[in-house]
Motif scaffolding. Sequence first.
Motif, short mmCIF file in Angstrom:
data_model
loop_
_atom_site.label_atom_id
_atom_site.label_comp_id
_atom_site.label_asym_id
_atom_site.label_seq_id
_atom_site.Cartn_x
_atom_site.Cartn_y
_atom_site.Cartn_z
N GLY A 60 59.09 -103.22 -9.50
CA GLY A 60 58.20 -102.08 -9.58
C GLY A 60 58.05 -101.67 -11.04
N SER A 61 57.59 -100.45 -11.28
CA SER A 61 57.43 -100.02 -12.67
C SER A 61 58.78 -99.76 -13.33
CB SER A 61 56.56 -98.76 -12.73
OG SER A 61 57.17 -97.71 -12.00
N LYS A 62 59.79 -99.39 -12.53
CA LYS A 62 61.13 -99.16 -13.06
C LYS A 62 62.17 -100.05 -12.38
CE LYS A 62 60.20 -94.35 -14.31
NZ LYS A 62 60.57 -92.92 -14.08
N ASP A 63 62.19 -100.03 -11.06
CA ASP A 63 63.19 -100.78 -10.30
C ASP A 63 62.54 -101.64 -9.24
OD1 ASP A 63 65.47 -99.73 -11.58
OD2 ASP A 63 65.39 -97.92 -10.34
N SER A 64 63.30 -102.57 -8.71
CA SER A 64 62.95 -103.27 -7.48
C SER A 64 63.64 -102.54 -6.33
CB SER A 64 63.42 -104.72 -7.53
OG SER A 64 64.84 -104.77 -7.55
N LEU A 65 63.30 -102.89 -5.10
CA LEU A 65 63.98 -102.31 -3.95
C LEU A 65 65.47 -102.64 -3.98
CD1 LEU A 65 61.35 -103.02 -1.16
CD2 LEU A 65 62.02 -100.78 -2.00
N LEU A 66 65.79 -103.85 -4.44
CA LEU A 66 67.20 -104.25 -4.51
C LEU A 66 67.96 -103.38 -5.51
CD1 LEU A 66 69.02 -106.41 -3.21
CD2 LEU A 66 68.59 -107.85 -5.20
N GLN A 67 67.32 -103.08 -6.64
CA GLN A 67 67.96 -102.21 -7.63
C GLN A 67 68.09 -100.78 -7.12
OE1 GLN A 67 65.13 -103.26 -10.67
NE2 GLN A 67 66.65 -104.40 -11.86
N ALA A 68 67.06 -100.33 -6.39
CA ALA A 68 67.12 -98.99 -5.79
C ALA A 68 68.25 -98.91 -4.76
CB ALA A 68 65.78 -98.64 -5.13
N LYS A 69 68.44 -100.00 -4.02
CA LYS A 69 69.54 -100.07 -3.05
C LYS A 69 70.89 -99.99 -3.76
CE LYS A 69 71.49 -103.23 0.43
NZ LYS A 69 71.57 -102.27 1.56
N ALA A 70 70.99 -100.70 -4.88
CA ALA A 70 72.24 -100.68 -5.65
C ALA A 70 72.55 -99.28 -6.19
CB ALA A 70 72.16 -101.67 -6.80
N LYS A 71 71.51 -98.47 -6.37
CA LYS A 71 71.69 -97.11 -6.88
C LYS A 71 71.95 -96.10 -5.77
CE LYS A 71 68.95 -97.82 -11.09
NZ LYS A 71 67.74 -97.42 -11.84
#
Length: 383
Positions: free
Chosen positions: A100-111
């Motif tokens: 995405g513009s900042k994160d992917s869904l996977l990165q959002a999940k990690a957060k």
Amino acid sequence: MKYVDEFREPEKAEALRKEIEKISQQLNKHIKIMEVCGGHTHSIFKYGIEEILPNNIELIHGPGCPVCVMPRGRLDDAIALSQHPNVILATFGDTMRVPGSKDSLLQAKAKGADIRMVYSPLDSLQIAKNNPDKEVVFFALGFETTVPSTAFTILQADAENIRNFSMFCNHVLVIPALKALLDNPDLQLDGFVGPGHVSMVIGTDPYQFIAQQYHKPIVVSGFEPLDILQSIWMLLKQLVENRCEVENQYNRLVEKAGNQIAIKAMNEVFEVRETFEWRGLGELPYSGLKIRPEYSQFDAEVKFTIPNQKVADHKACKCGEILKGVLKPWECKVFGTACTPETPIGTCMVSSEGACAAYYKYGRFSNFNQKKLSEKQTATLTS
């Protein structure tokens, strides 16, 4: 294995190759054929089909990857949904790593966001049943291929009165995309290898406008090597005979009128949006689907506040041009360097149907594509 081994026989492939070469000599000009579906692109690379074609036959990769055509803003919207209190977001595996513009869904999940990978919309419905105190949102996307399963899931949720379940609908339609390509004066195509999976649902009738209005031949194709080779041969045969028709090579699975049960469910649950944004193609009128008001209780865009902002692609990424058939993957400066499957900049490198992913996995070490890359580098240095 039935319907596999018999479509990979080397002797038949060689016979088709010779026939294609013979017809290409009769045409005696450069021919551009677009394979619309990303599944075809992967088969072409995997089996080295492009390498055995005559030099005057060029295959162009089309916008038939549902993950690839999704704009960054809609992915940001999905991430925003996942950050609502008590929300579980469910989606297909391909979508998890799309930047995405900042994160992917996977990165959002990690957060910390509760984002889960599922294999079908019904899996997300089961998650809603198992978590009655949570709101479960399924991130729905895809062409007509996946729309019926989404529709049947909503009908099932309605029948079982499951109210903690909704869908963020990003389904798109193949016909408006094909029309946009045909209206593009910079892309001169001679014919289309038509999508097999989409056609299993909608049939072959909707493609008649390509032959009748734009005077281009189209052959709906299966995904095995012999399917694609036969489809190319059928297209060339139309060209040499000055015909423009819709032909069905994939007749073992595709019917002229499509799957009427699937179409009925689609029409019951969904209606066409006035406009929808596509990566590379921009805003296309009547090219996306939304949930009908009768089923608005299952519409995440009604249930939740969504930013709905337009987000530009990464400046270095050429996914938009690749999806339009204007560029090949190896013509993107970051391909295989800054942009790889492990560190993707654009969607075409992430999806299992993306052209960049296909070239990176199967084509980057082939002599044919190394030659093309070398030609491109030489042209850049001398320009």
